[in-house]
Design a protein around this motif. Structure first.
Motif, PDB file in Angstrom:
ATOM      1  N   GLN A 509       0.847  -1.189   0.000  1.00  0.00           N
ATOM      2  CA  GLN A 509       0.000   0.000   0.000  1.00  0.00           C
ATOM      3  C   GLN A 509       0.882   1.238   0.000  1.00  0.00           C
ATOM      4  OE1 GLN A 509      -2.965  -0.016   3.085  1.00  0.00           O
ATOM      5  NE2 GLN A 509      -3.540   2.120   2.762  1.00  0.00           N
ATOM      6  N   SER A 510       0.556   2.187  -0.841  1.00  0.00           N
ATOM      7  CA  SER A 510       1.361   3.405  -0.939  1.00  0.00           C
ATOM      8  C   SER A 510       1.212   4.259   0.313  1.00  0.00           C
ATOM      9  CB  SER A 510       0.940   4.216  -2.164  1.00  0.00           C
ATOM     10  OG  SER A 510       1.162   3.494  -3.352  1.00  0.00           O
ATOM     11  N   SER A 511       2.287   4.932   0.676  1.00  0.00           N
ATOM     12  CA  SER A 511       2.247   5.888   1.781  1.00  0.00           C
ATOM     13  C   SER A 511       1.618   7.187   1.273  1.00  0.00           C
ATOM     14  CB  SER A 511       3.654   6.162   2.295  1.00  0.00           C
ATOM     15  OG  SER A 511       4.268   4.969   2.752  1.00  0.00           O
ATOM     16  N   THR A 512       0.861   7.836   2.127  1.00  0.00           N
ATOM     17  CA  THR A 512       0.190   9.073   1.726  1.00  0.00           C
ATOM     18  C   THR A 512       0.380  10.140   2.800  1.00  0.00           C
ATOM     19  OG1 THR A 512      -1.901   8.259   2.657  1.00  0.00           O
ATOM     20  CG2 THR A 512      -1.551   7.952   0.304  1.00  0.00           C
ATOM     21  N   LEU A 513       0.401  11.404   2.374  1.00  0.00           N
ATOM     22  CA  LEU A 513       0.571  12.521   3.299  1.00  0.00           C
ATOM     23  C   LEU A 513      -0.775  13.014   3.812  1.00  0.00           C
ATOM     24  CD1 LEU A 513       2.708  14.399   4.547  1.00  0.00           C
ATOM     25  CD2 LEU A 513       2.339  15.936   2.600  1.00  0.00           C
ATOM     26  N   SER A 514      -1.741  13.058   2.917  1.00  0.00           N
ATOM     27  CA  SER A 514      -3.087  13.473   3.296  1.00  0.00           C
ATOM     28  C   SER A 514      -4.063  12.882   2.292  1.00  0.00           C
ATOM     29  CB  SER A 514      -3.214  14.999   3.309  1.00  0.00           C
ATOM     30  OG  SER A 514      -3.135  15.512   1.987  1.00  0.00           O
ATOM     31  N   ASN A 515      -5.332  12.932   2.625  1.00  0.00           N
ATOM     32  CA  ASN A 515      -6.341  12.357   1.729  1.00  0.00           C
ATOM     33  C   ASN A 515      -6.373  13.068   0.385  1.00  0.00           C
ATOM     34  OD1 ASN A 515      -6.957  10.683   3.854  1.00  0.00           O
ATOM     35  ND2 ASN A 515      -8.729  11.885   4.535  1.00  0.00           N
ATOM     36  N   SER A 516      -6.108  14.368   0.396  1.00  0.00           N
ATOM     37  CA  SER A 516      -6.162  15.153  -0.843  1.00  0.00           C
ATOM     38  C   SER A 516      -4.789  15.283  -1.500  1.00  0.00           C
ATOM     39  CB  SER A 516      -6.704  16.553  -0.548  1.00  0.00           C
ATOM     40  OG  SER A 516      -5.817  17.256   0.308  1.00  0.00           O
ATOM     41  N   GLY A 517      -3.732  14.983  -0.756  1.00  0.00           N
ATOM     42  CA  GLY A 517      -2.382  15.142  -1.288  1.00  0.00           C
ATOM     43  C   GLY A 517      -1.759  16.484  -0.958  1.00  0.00           C
ATOM     44  N   ASN A 518      -2.555  17.428  -0.414  1.00  0.00           N
ATOM     45  CA  ASN A 518      -2.003  18.734  -0.042  1.00  0.00           C
ATOM     46  C   ASN A 518      -2.194  18.986   1.454  1.00  0.00           C
ATOM     47  OD1 ASN A 518      -4.663  19.940   0.367  1.00  0.00           O
ATOM     48  ND2 ASN A 518      -4.856  19.935  -1.869  1.00  0.00           N
ATOM     49  N   LEU A 519      -1.588  20.051   1.946  1.00  0.00           N
ATOM     50  CA  LEU A 519      -1.669  20.410   3.372  1.00  0.00           C
ATOM     51  C   LEU A 519      -2.015  21.888   3.500  1.00  0.00           C
ATOM     52  CD1 LEU A 519       1.442  18.492   4.814  1.00  0.00           C
ATOM     53  CD2 LEU A 519      -0.959  17.904   5.102  1.00  0.00           C
ATOM     54  N   ASN A 520      -3.145  22.265   2.951  1.00  0.00           N
ATOM     55  CA  ASN A 520      -3.552  23.675   2.966  1.00  0.00           C
ATOM     56  C   ASN A 520      -4.113  24.107   4.317  1.00  0.00           C
ATOM     57  OD1 ASN A 520      -2.832  23.859   0.264  1.00  0.00           O
ATOM     58  ND2 ASN A 520      -4.870  23.257  -0.447  1.00  0.00           N
ATOM     59  N   ASP A 521      -4.594  23.165   5.104  1.00  0.00           N
ATOM     60  CA  ASP A 521      -5.172  23.483   6.410  1.00  0.00           C
ATOM     61  C   ASP A 521      -4.053  23.526   7.460  1.00  0.00           C
ATOM     62  OD1 ASP A 521      -6.668  23.740   8.689  1.00  0.00           O
ATOM     63  OD2 ASP A 521      -7.416  21.682   8.691  1.00  0.00           O
ATOM     64  N   PRO A 522      -3.850  24.636   8.151  1.00  0.00           N
ATOM     65  CA  PRO A 522      -2.768  24.743   9.147  1.00  0.00           C
ATOM     66  C   PRO A 522      -2.856  23.681  10.243  1.00  0.00           C
ATOM     67  CG  PRO A 522      -3.632  26.915   8.634  1.00  0.00           C
ATOM     68  CD  PRO A 522      -4.552  25.931   7.971  1.00  0.00           C
ATOM     69  N   LEU A 523      -4.063  23.357  10.685  1.00  0.00           N
ATOM     70  CA  LEU A 523      -4.207  22.348  11.734  1.00  0.00           C
ATOM     71  C   LEU A 523      -3.744  20.979  11.231  1.00  0.00           C
ATOM     72  CD1 LEU A 523      -5.096  21.378  14.493  1.00  0.00           C
ATOM     73  CD2 LEU A 523      -7.459  21.298  13.671  1.00  0.00           C
ATOM     74  N   LEU A 524      -4.130  20.631  10.001  1.00  0.00           N
ATOM     75  CA  LEU A 524      -3.704  19.357   9.421  1.00  0.00           C
ATOM     76  C   LEU A 524      -2.193  19.353   9.206  1.00  0.00           C
ATOM     77  CD1 LEU A 524      -4.475  16.591   8.241  1.00  0.00           C
ATOM     78  CD2 LEU A 524      -4.837  17.723   6.033  1.00  0.00           C
ATOM     79  N   LEU A 525      -1.651  20.475   8.787  1.00  0.00           N
ATOM     80  CA  LEU A 525      -0.206  20.594   8.577  1.00  0.00           C
ATOM     81  C   LEU A 525       0.543  20.383   9.889  1.00  0.00           C
ATOM     82  CD1 LEU A 525       2.332  21.332   6.957  1.00  0.00           C
ATOM     83  CD2 LEU A 525       1.743  23.761   7.310  1.00  0.00           C
ATOM     84  N   ALA A 526       0.081  21.026  10.935  1.00  0.00           N
ATOM     85  CA  ALA A 526       0.743  20.907  12.238  1.00  0.00           C
ATOM     86  C   ALA A 526       0.715  19.460  12.732  1.00  0.00           C
ATOM     87  CB  ALA A 526       0.065  21.827  13.253  1.00  0.00           C
ATOM     88  N   ASN A 527      -0.414  18.819  12.609  1.00  0.00           N
ATOM     89  CA  ASN A 527      -0.536  17.423  13.047  1.00  0.00           C
ATOM     90  C   ASN A 527       0.332  16.498  12.194  1.00  0.00           C
ATOM     91  OD1 ASN A 527      -2.266  17.511  15.289  1.00  0.00           O
ATOM     92  ND2 ASN A 527      -4.056  17.734  13.975  1.00  0.00           N
TER      93      ASN A 527
END
Length: 673
Positions: A509-527
């Motif tokens: 299974q491929s590793s993923t950073l986020s469901n959308s592939g981006n980190l535009n939300d600061p809270l998601l980025l911080a986590n």
């Protein structure tokens, strides 16, 4: 008026001729009828084929005899795809249709050219063309009264070996435990023996009775009940101590490493009717075995053997009159892996009582040394023929032993922090020597986060990068991620292989950073900065990422098949060499520093570098919930072993501290002088 009368008759006469000519053009020709016969032949529809036979041909053989005989012959030779093409018809002999045919068989393709005679007959007031049947139309050279004899020469399935030639999957011998009906006794004694054997072998008593009731069984026949591991001496001795119960040896696929490599090797099983249908020309027969899971399935084309076979014609006296097809046996190819059975077993011994996974590599060569998923299953049970009761136990076990965990991806927690650190260092978003003031045990960027806070376990008033790593400070890395910025973080993650398929012949299974592939939300980025949020990592991929710390910032390309080709990098320069060297030293402190989260993995005389992680899976912050424990470690002097281990549900076992001793034991077993 007369002239008009004769003209009308002439027109009528011409019209009738035109109609007759038109009707004649719609009549089937001998060639078109034979084409229809070919379609039935290609579908092995012998009932339909019989309907095309001329009356004289049908007198020589009944419909039931025709269908039964030729179905049996085609089944016996494992006839697959049949193609037939009509050749140019001699206009002087329109009732003789030349054709060429090819039939795939167990002994290879049978090719022949013939000419079929077509006869015109009237049936049910309709005239049509029919085949003057000869047995040679079904197989070349076949005559009435001949039999078709098929002899096979067995071949051997390829072996799966570890890097040192140790067997993981081989053709070997198993024990078939069965009964001799005449020796079982009678009455209640017989019933008692069957009942005891049922309990010992895990086979329903009715199944044993049904096996003895088969039409071929005689009083002194050996009736097999269950195939078991020949090494299970205790079970075999217990079973054969019963009256009338005996054992014999049978050829079988054997998995010497058992449960330790179960998910990796997978297993073979008897080919199904559906699989036969999907592989009509692949040389399989209804007695073939085929890889069903794991490496056995992935490398089926290389591992599978091709038995030799001869298809011969015998006359009424049993004398061979011709050979229709013949092929020599061909053994399957051996597959030698980079896997080291010693590493595989060391990982399994530490994890066998837990649910989780482990991946081990040589970080300098990319050789995959171990892939373990626990709890596991014994592939021998499937190869021998697992009982319905045992399979039900496995499939309903809440620990899910049939699930392959090392191929999956999940939240990594703090083992992801070195990746964040590498990004930040390369972009100069942080100064590694600078201490960052952090107040308290929780922090949020601003009030827009509502009731959510990033928390930490240590209360140090300020930490630099090294301290943040060995103390595993979530707040430091949450703030670091925000300094990097979402677009940069997402772009750099791709450099590390996130979102990509690992370049090995085993599906991961491929590793993923986020469901959308981006980190535009600061809270998601911080986590994401400390491996939570929506970050999901495959354990083998994480091992490869950590190889960059000993390869001057490049990620080694993984290898599962042993080769003499020099190692190469999969992802070059994912971080600067200076960054890799700095983080390598910091990760040593995670183990060596008394305050380090992996200090309990320290081994005297063997320097380890690594990082722990304890991702949380909670419905709401502050509530109790499930946790997994992660630990990645590698030896730093002449690096040759890098282990990533994940243990599930460690919330009551100290999180990652349930994993660090296990990894330490692996290194002690394999590398300690």
């Amino acid at each position: 008026m007369r002239f008009r009368h004769y003209s009308a008759l002439a027109v009528l006469f011409v019209s009738v001729l035109i109609m007759l000519a038109g009707c004649g053009s719609n009549q089937p020709t001998a060639e078109s009828r034979f084409q229809a016969y070919i379609k039935a032949w290609q579908n092995k529809n012998f009932t339909a084929m019989y309907g095309f036979l001329s009356k004289s041909s049908q007198k020589t053989i009944s419909k039931s005899a025709f269908v039964t005989r030729y179905q049996r012959i085609y089944n016996g030779i494992s006839a697959g795809t049949m193609t037939a093409t009509v050749q140019k018809v001699d206009q002087q002999k329109k009732n003789a249709i030349p054709f060429k045919a090819t039939i795939s068989t167990i002994a290879g393709p049978v090719r022949f050219s013939q000419s079929v005679q077509m006869a015109q007959e009237t049936r049910n007031n309709q005239q049509n063309w029919y085949v003057d049947w000869q047995p040679s139309l079904i197989l070349p050279g076949l005559k009435t009264g001949d039999t078709v004899n098929v002899e096979t020469v067995p071949s051997k399935r390829g072996e799966i070996l570890d890097r040192n030639g140790q067997p993981l999957a081989i053709d070997g011998t198993a024990a078939s435990v069965g009964v001799v009906p005449s020796q079982l006794g009678t009455g209640s004694g017989r019933a008692q023996t069957i009942s005891k054997l049922s309990q010992i072998l895990g086979v329903p008593a009715q199944q044993i009775s049904d096996a003895m009731a088969a039409s071929w069984v005689k009083a002194d026949s050996f009736v097999p009940v269950r195939t078991v591991d020949a090494g299970n001496v205790s079970l075999i001795r217990q079973a054969t101590s019963l009256p009338g119960v005996v054992r014999t040896s049978v050829q079988s696929r054997v998995y010497p490493d058992g449960q330790a490599s179960g998910h990796l090797t997978g297993y073979v099983g008897p080919i199904t009717a559906d699989q036969l249908k999907k592989n009509p020309n692949a040389g399989y027969s209804d007695t073939s075995v085929i890889g069903l899971t794991g490496l056995e399935q992935l490398f089926e084309n290389q591992l599978r053997q091709h038995d030799g076979a001869t298809i011969a014609l015998l006359n009424k006296s049993g004398k061979q009159t011709g050979v229709i097809a013949k092929t020599a046996p061909k053994n399957g190819q051996n597959i030698q892996l980079t896997i080291d059975r010693n590493v595989q077993d060391a990982l399994y011994q530490e994890m066998k009582n837990s649910a989780g996974s482990a991946a081990a590599i040589n970080p300098k060569t990319g050789d995959i040394l171990g892939l373990v998923s626990t709890p596991s299953y014994d592939p021998n049970s499937f190869a021998f023929g697992i009982s319905a009761g045992d399979y039900t136990k496995l499939s309903h076990d809440p620990m899910k032993p049939l699930e392959n965990r090392f191929s999956a991806a999940s939240a990594p927690g703090s083992v992801f922090k070195p990746v964040t650190a590498a990004m930040a260092l390369d972009h100069k978003a942080i100064n590694p020597a600078q201490s960052v003031a952090i107040s308290g045990l929780k922090w949020q960027n601003d009030k827009s986060w509502g009731n959510f806070y990033v928390t930490r376990l240590d209360s140090s008033p300020s930490v630099n990068l090294e301290q943040a790593l060995y103390l595993s400070d979530n707040i430091y890395f949450a703030q670091t991620a925000l300094k990097i910025g979402g677009p940069t973080f997402a772009a750099d993650a791709k450099k590390f292989g996130f979102g990509e398929t690992l370049p090995i012949p085993y599906p991961m299974q491929s590793s993923t950073l986020s469901n959308s592939g981006n980190l535009n939300d600061p809270l998601l980025l911080a986590n994401s900065g400390y491996g939570q949020g929506q970050v999901s990592v495959n354990p083998l991929h994480l091992s490869l990422i950590y190889s960059a710390f000993v390869n001057n910032g490049s990620i080694i390309k993984p290898r599962l098949i042993k080769t003499d080709v020099p190692p190469e990098m999969w992802k070059k320069n994912v971080m600067l060499p200076a960054t890799a060297q700095l983080l390598n030293q910091d990760l040593i402190q995670v183990v060596n520093n008394p305050a380090g989260t992996a200090h309990d993995a320290q081994i005297n005389g063997l320097t380890l570098a690594g990082k722990t992680g304890t991702p949380e899976f909670k419905m709401k912050q502050g509530q109790a919930g499930r946790e997994n424990g992660w630990f990645v470690a590698y030896n730093t002097d002449n690096p040759r072993l890098l282990v990533t281990m994940v243990v599930e549900n460690t919330q009551n076992q100290g999180g990652s501290h349930a994993v660090t001793p296990k990894v330490r034991n692996v290194f002690q077993r394999l590398l300690k002088p």
